[in-house]
Write a protein that holds these residues in place. Structure first.
Motif, PDB file in Angstrom:
ATOM      1  N   MET A   1      -5.854   3.636  18.301  1.00 42.56           N
ATOM      2  CA  MET A   1      -6.214   4.095  16.963  1.00 42.56           C
ATOM      3  C   MET A   1      -7.555   4.829  16.953  1.00 42.56           C
ATOM      4  O   MET A   1      -7.861   5.541  16.019  1.00 42.56           O
ATOM      5  CB  MET A   1      -6.302   2.908  16.011  1.00 42.56           C
TER       6      MET A   1
ATOM      7  N   SER B   1      -8.294 -15.622  10.289  1.00 42.04           N
ATOM      8  CA  SER B   1      -7.181 -16.007   9.417  1.00 42.04           C
ATOM      9  C   SER B   1      -6.744 -17.450   9.633  1.00 42.04           C
ATOM     10  O   SER B   1      -6.605 -17.906  10.766  1.00 42.04           O
ATOM     11  CB  SER B   1      -5.978 -15.096   9.670  1.00 42.04           C
TER      12      SER B   1
ATOM     13  N   GLU C   1       0.844  -1.198   0.000  1.00 44.27           N
ATOM     14  CA  GLU C   1       0.000   0.000   0.000  1.00 44.27           C
ATOM     15  C   GLU C   1       0.879   1.248   0.000  1.00 44.27           C
ATOM     16  O   GLU C   1       1.986   1.246   0.562  1.00 44.27           O
ATOM     17  CB  GLU C   1      -0.938  -0.007   1.216  1.00 44.27           C
TER      18      GLU C   1
ATOM     19  N   PRO D   1      -7.745 -12.573   6.336  1.00 43.92           N
ATOM     20  CA  PRO D   1      -6.685 -12.947   5.397  1.00 43.92           C
ATOM     21  C   PRO D   1      -6.302 -14.436   5.457  1.00 43.92           C
ATOM     22  O   PRO D   1      -6.147 -15.014   6.539  1.00 43.92           O
ATOM     23  CB  PRO D   1      -5.504 -12.065   5.847  1.00 43.92           C
TER      24      PRO D   1
ATOM     25  N   GLU E   1      -1.176  -6.748   7.754  1.00 45.38           N
ATOM     26  CA  GLU E   1      -2.244  -5.751   7.663  1.00 45.38           C
ATOM     27  C   GLU E   1      -1.713  -4.348   7.993  1.00 45.38           C
ATOM     28  O   GLU E   1      -0.533  -4.156   8.234  1.00 45.38           O
ATOM     29  CB  GLU E   1      -3.389  -6.148   8.592  1.00 45.38           C
ATOM     30  N   HIS E   2      -2.615  -3.418   8.073  1.00 45.65           N
ATOM     31  CA  HIS E   2      -2.255  -2.002   8.244  1.00 45.65           C
ATOM     32  C   HIS E   2      -1.708  -1.709   9.645  1.00 45.65           C
ATOM     33  O   HIS E   2      -1.979  -2.428  10.611  1.00 45.65           O
ATOM     34  CB  HIS E   2      -3.464  -1.125   7.944  1.00 45.65           C
TER      35      HIS E   2
ATOM     36  N   CYS F   1      -1.778  -9.424  11.827  1.00 47.16           N
ATOM     37  CA  CYS F   1      -2.978  -8.580  11.813  1.00 47.16           C
ATOM     38  C   CYS F   1      -2.630  -7.141  12.177  1.00 47.16           C
ATOM     39  O   CYS F   1      -1.546  -6.853  12.684  1.00 47.16           O
ATOM     40  CB  CYS F   1      -4.017  -9.150  12.766  1.00 47.16           C
ATOM     41  N   HIS F   2      -3.545  -6.243  11.951  1.00 44.81           N
ATOM     42  CA  HIS F   2      -3.310  -4.804  12.057  1.00 44.81           C
ATOM     43  C   HIS F   2      -2.785  -4.381  13.433  1.00 44.81           C
ATOM     44  O   HIS F   2      -3.186  -4.908  14.462  1.00 44.81           O
ATOM     45  CB  HIS F   2      -4.588  -4.045  11.741  1.00 44.81           C
TER      46      HIS F   2
END
Lengths: 348, 348, 348
Positions: free
Chosen positions: C1, C176, B109, C158, B145-146, B163-164
């Motif tokens: 976040m 996942s 990305e 994912p 992930e992000h 994972c994020h």
């Protein structure tokens, strides 16, 4: 999804056995209780004879020993109705053949060998110097690293991984999420930290081996981890590095075989079994589900037990504590026995 | 696959220790029984001295305590032959370096940071705002992930998932099929159904952590699940949400650590171990394979037992039933003891 | 976040309950010990009342029974503080909505149905004739084979795999590495090798089912394996072919349910549990972690015990051997009891 149908005579022409009654056409195999006129069912255990009488199945596979009891039914008579059922089911659901297509999103490294006729799915990856046999099916997202060798008609299901340098025999099937050839767990203690021992062996799987979903066969430390011909391994099984698993052995789900264990051929190992490392398990050993194998089993053909019996929480609360006192219990009984021994005085 | 070779003097120049005999050249490490003249082997346990005599190995790594017994052999003398063997094996199989190539099918990305020199394999995915350190290798099909942060020289094997929001230290290695940061299992009962508790923490792995194939480290519910520096985790291990695993701890395959457990540093936890949640396991605890840990271990350095001993099915059928009767057995012994107590009359 | 914040009045307007004290603004949920003024915390167990007093939390969720003890604190009063906490946490971390984007590297077969508004991630694969509901999110590397049917707002994380022909209800979430619909483990012995029984059923998952990372739900042999509405399954769980799992049942990590087992609704099954095949477990059964379930549980509402208590290695070495001698111990007690029975002569 299958709409093929076969008459009893067509089935016996293909698979052997004899048919009786009307030569009806059937299109699927179903258990006795669920079957209707379009289905063929089977009686594997004579205990359930009554279910045959009640079943609406169009035909039933039975053994020669029971066949005469079902006059008037459409039958296929076969020595082993369960095996015959499996073969009929395969007739209705033939193994899928490789499409011969390489999906445009698949990546095949230039030095890899992929014979015409193989199927390579979307986003699959075939590494450098890897060689595939005829008719392989490598499905979506599967990864085969470099320097692997696959036999003919191997099937790798979506997102499974074959690590570098592994060898797979003919007709091997690897289910989704399984990983063949990840590093074995080898560590040397270096005073204040762990030094990883390079795992320089790989994995060799014989012909007709099947590895279940999310299972692992670790690569060997110095030579290959080996699984023999025809051995079938269920889901979430872990085979440690350097293991040698024999041929035609069956291992059910969630079992873990520690490193450097030798398992014989024609063993039947239940689910959730654990073993210590560096032991040998003889041919034709049967191990009940949930067992913990703490030393070698040297005599072949033994049946090793499963776990302790379940209990209600109340029973457990009452009994479990005494397990930690078994040695004491044994001592107390010894003293009681001694106290009750006939004493010299008693003999006077 | 490795064709590098080293002389004994080159090896000791690199790794320390002293060599004796001829300065032969060797190209691989093999066990004593399998080694030939081109190989170097090792004697980790003095019990197997005789194997050295019989081995065809070109050279053998031995301890100072045993070296004099092998006059005439080519030796490397090192304090810890097993650790030395591991280091020699690494010399022959050096860690693969990042190729510096981003495969054209990889997706990175735009907001992700991938330093020059990293290797990103076919069909790998690097999410938004994820930051990689120097020299990382993200192999085929791996997904990050992000908002993740990776240290230097991290290796993510094919089809593993990060994972994020997770943080990985330097030189972390994640094997195929492992999943770092999937949701923890948190549910609140809502009268007739379960309401999922959002898992808003993530996972933090320290430097030099290794996570085995198909293992899981769940993300924390409100703060991060943490694994300390140098901790090594084998395949098919499950670490529940909110766990804090210390440094340089080793956890073998198929072990499950329930949620909110604190494990100390330098613990050695065998395979197939289970624990209840919300307990503490002190530093330097050793836990045998197959154990069930039902309460905290507060004193460090203890050795906790493994599973019950295996039995044949016959033994099991005879004994297992009595486990549910241990409390009754205890009562019966008490009554026998009472009956045999010296009575006042006996003392007359 | 998350940077959203809510006042207590906004929260109670959304979720019910009543607030007391100042209508402060909070931006995250934290445990009592970790919370600061910007956080809301909760008291689920009255035992920890003192922690409320010591907590720096800006507000606390408490029950009507305890609320009056916290005069001067900012409170939300709710019947079930734990459930309320979960809902507040969801408020701060709302479920991610589908982006509506199909990544250019995703492969969607022409005959598949993907409604506008679905999100299909990088390298994801949607097979032929598969039908997705509204608002599904199929994330990076996930594979959905042909002929599957998904409800609305399904999330596939994912590298998870849904095998051909499976049916997933609304709001199903698959983590996942989970594999839904791999072949069940069915084999018939053919004299010298194993013949694989084709697995022609599939898997049906009800609405709101969640399947943990690296878990497996195997496809049925002749009809579908079924998981009922609202059932939540943790990581590394194995559900064998033909199982029927009820609704709103919870199964913790590493549990294995063997083939053809029927599990009721509202059961709570701990981690690392194993079962034999072909049994029934009644509704509302609670099974402790590590239990081995060796026969049916026919009465609903029972609590089945966990594993045996852990021991130090010393205790284990002393006691474990006697487990193999329990039958003998029982015999010896019987003989002692007999020896102490009042004899006719004693009555003279």
């Amino acid at each position: 999804m299958d709409t093929v149908s076969y008459t009893l005579s067509q089935i016996t022409a293909e698979l052997g056995g004899a048919w009786r009654g009307s030569d009806v056409s059937v299109s699927a195999v179903k258990p006795l209780a669920d079957a209707s006129a379009a289905h063929i069912s089977f009686l594997a255990n004579p205990k359930y004879k009554a279910d045959v009488t009640e079943s609406a199945a169009g035909a039933v596979i039975v053994s020669p020993q029971t066949a005469d009891e079902f006059a008037g039914r459409n039958l296929i008579v076969a020595q082993d109705p369960y095996l015959y059922f499996a073969k009929v089911a395969r007739l209705f659901s033939p193994l899928e053949k490789a499409s011969g297509l390489i999906h445009p999103t698949a990546v095949v490294e230039e030095s890899a060998t992929v014979p015409a006729g193989c199927e390579i799915g979307a986003h699959a990856y075939i590494g450098a110097d890897t060689v595939l046999g005829q008719g392989c099916r490598i499905l979506a997202g599967a990864v085969i690293e470099h320097n692997c060798t696959l036999g003919n008609e191997v099937v790798i299901h979506p997102n499974a991984v074959i690590c570098h340098g592994c060898t797979l025999g003919n007709r091997v099937e690897i289910h989704s999420g399984a990983v063949i050839g990840a590093d074995g767990f080898g560590l040397a203690f270096a005073g204040d930290s762990w030094f990883k021992i390079p795992q320089t062996g790989a994995v060799t799987l014989g012909d007709d081996v099947e590895i279940g979903s999310n299972s692992n066969i670790d690569r060997g430390a110095m030579s290959d981890t080996v699984v023999g011909n025809g051995t079938k391994i269920d889901n979430q099984v872990q085979i440690g590095h350097n293991c040698k698993i024999g041929s035609h052995t069956v291992i059910a789900a969630k079992t873990g075989i520690s490193g450097s264990v030798t398992v014989g051929s024609y063993c039947i190992i239940g689910g959730g079994v654990g073993t210590v490392g560096h032991i040998e398990i003889a041919d034709k050993t049967t191990i009940g589900g949930g067992s913990n194998i703490t030393h070698s089993i040297k005599e072949s053909g033994q049946h090793i037990a499963g776990p302790y019996p379940m209990q209600t929480h109340k029973e457990w609360a009452r009994n479990a504590v005494h397990i930690r006192r078994l040695s004491e219990i044994n001592q107390r009984i010894k003293q009681l026995e001694k106290a009750l021994e006939p004493k010299p005085a008693d003999n006077q």
